[in-house]
Design a protein around this motif. Structure first.
Motif, PDB file in Angstrom:
ATOM      1  N   GLU A   1       0.858  -1.180   0.000  1.00 12.14           N
ATOM      2  CA  GLU A   1       0.000   0.000   0.000  1.00 12.14           C
ATOM      3  C   GLU A   1       0.897   1.233   0.000  1.00 12.14           C
ATOM      4  O   GLU A   1       1.780   1.353   0.859  1.00 12.14           O
ATOM      5  CB  GLU A   1      -0.907   0.002   1.223  1.00 12.14           C
TER       6      GLU A   1
ATOM      7  N   PRO B   1       1.098   5.481  -0.231  1.00 10.39           N
ATOM      8  CA  PRO B   1       0.411   6.777  -0.214  1.00 10.39           C
ATOM      9  C   PRO B   1       0.751   7.599  -1.461  1.00 10.39           C
ATOM     10  O   PRO B   1       1.778   7.360  -2.107  1.00 10.39           O
ATOM     11  CB  PRO B   1       0.963   7.467   1.039  1.00 10.39           C
ATOM     12  N   PRO B   2      -0.072   8.587  -1.792  1.00 12.04           N
ATOM     13  CA  PRO B   2       0.215   9.449  -2.945  1.00 12.04           C
ATOM     14  C   PRO B   2       1.610  10.060  -2.850  1.00 12.04           C
ATOM     15  O   PRO B   2       2.015  10.535  -1.788  1.00 12.04           O
ATOM     16  CB  PRO B   2      -0.861  10.532  -2.876  1.00 12.04           C
TER      17      PRO B   2
ATOM     18  N   HIS C   1      -5.742  -1.129  -7.013  1.00 13.66           N
ATOM     19  CA  HIS C   1      -6.381   0.177  -7.198  1.00 13.66           C
ATOM     20  C   HIS C   1      -5.318   1.251  -7.099  1.00 13.66           C
ATOM     21  O   HIS C   1      -4.279   1.068  -6.485  1.00 13.66           O
ATOM     22  CB  HIS C   1      -7.565   0.416  -6.251  1.00 13.66           C
ATOM     23  N   GLY C   2      -5.581   2.362  -7.761  1.00 12.25           N
ATOM     24  CA  GLY C   2      -4.625   3.460  -7.808  1.00 12.25           C
ATOM     25  C   GLY C   2      -3.836   3.457  -9.115  1.00 12.25           C
ATOM     26  O   GLY C   2      -4.001   2.575  -9.949  1.00 12.25           O
TER      27      GLY C   2
ATOM     28  N   ASN D   1       3.540   6.079  -6.560  1.00 14.16           N
ATOM     29  CA  ASN D   1       2.101   6.320  -6.631  1.00 14.16           C
ATOM     30  C   ASN D   1       1.907   7.718  -7.200  1.00 14.16           C
ATOM     31  O   ASN D   1       2.225   8.716  -6.554  1.00 14.16           O
ATOM     32  CB  ASN D   1       1.465   6.207  -5.245  1.00 14.16           C
TER      33      ASN D   1
ATOM     34  N   THR E   1      -3.952  10.315  -6.469  1.00 15.87           N
ATOM     35  CA  THR E   1      -4.297  11.210  -5.361  1.00 15.87           C
ATOM     36  C   THR E   1      -4.798  10.469  -4.129  1.00 15.87           C
ATOM     37  O   THR E   1      -5.115  11.085  -3.124  1.00 15.87           O
ATOM     38  CB  THR E   1      -5.380  12.217  -5.816  1.00 15.87           C
ATOM     39  N   THR E   2      -4.901   9.138  -4.229  1.00 15.46           N
ATOM     40  CA  THR E   2      -5.314   8.303  -3.099  1.00 15.46           C
ATOM     41  C   THR E   2      -4.300   7.179  -2.938  1.00 15.46           C
ATOM     42  O   THR E   2      -3.463   6.947  -3.813  1.00 15.46           O
ATOM     43  CB  THR E   2      -6.708   7.684  -3.335  1.00 15.46           C
ATOM     44  N   ASN E   3      -4.374   6.477  -1.817  1.00 17.06           N
ATOM     45  CA  ASN E   3      -3.477   5.339  -1.614  1.00 17.06           C
ATOM     46  C   ASN E   3      -3.651   4.344  -2.754  1.00 17.06           C
ATOM     47  O   ASN E   3      -4.762   4.104  -3.222  1.00 17.06           O
ATOM     48  CB  ASN E   3      -3.776   4.635  -0.296  1.00 17.06           C
TER      49      ASN E   3
END
Length: 179
Positions: A84, A86-87, A106-107, A141, A144-146
């Motif tokens: 996971e 972060p942005p 996702h992302g 990443n 704008t989201t994890n």
């Protein structure tokens, strides 16, 4: 989607052999890793707590627990992790002796690669990137989201076969000496 041109036998040659049976409890105990029960590995890589490298690693499958806390530790010829990010966070440029496969869940993840990181490719959810051995790369990443992605590491010795350039090596040595 293009069709494969690989020639396959007209009929699969199925074999008969004894099978094994498990109870649901036996499978839950050692063959099923529930995502919400995974334990974060806070020590797997030295840069995961840095401002740029912030990310979380969870290992559902790691033979003998080689990568860290894993629910499934039975023999396999690969390891699996969820990462996971972060942005804006990224890993450092590095390479492995073995193939590494990335699948974003996702992302938006950018993979920066080649010496100096002069090339980039962006993966969307469920794309698959099979990174060739010895190819220097990192990920970032750019969303704008994890972001969450699945990593499959080929082989049984992932941690002792990570290669970096001299500048990155010297930086890690300085940071270790300051601790």
């Amino acid at each position: 989607m293009s069709q494969s041109t690989t020639q396959r036998p007209a009929v699969t040659d199925y074999k008969v052999r004894p099978t094994v049976n498990f109870t649901a409890a036996e499978l839950e105990a050692s063959h099923i890793a529930r995502f919400h029960e995974l334990i974060e590995d806070v020590e797997v890589f030295s840069d995961i707590k840095s401002a740029v490298g912030r990310r979380k690693h969870f290992h559902p499958l790691s033979p003998r627990g080689h990568l860290g806390p894993a629910k499934i530790t039975t023999p396999h010829n690969f390891h699996m992790s969820y990462v996971e990010v972060p942005p804006g966070s990224s890993s450092f440029l590095h390479a492995h002796d073995a193939v590494e496969v990335f699948i974003p869940i996702h992302g938006k993840i950018a993979f920066i690669f080649n010496d100096g990181g002069e090339e980039e490719i962006v993966l969307d959810p469920l794309d698959v990137f099979s990174v060739p051995p010895h190819m220097i790369r990192n990920f970032k990443n750019i969303g704008t989201t994890n972001a969450l992605f699945l990593v499959i590491y080929d082989g049984d010795d992932v941690l002792n076969k990570i290669y970096v350039d001299q500048e990155t090596h010297d930086k890690f040595a300085r940071e270790a000496a300051e601790r």
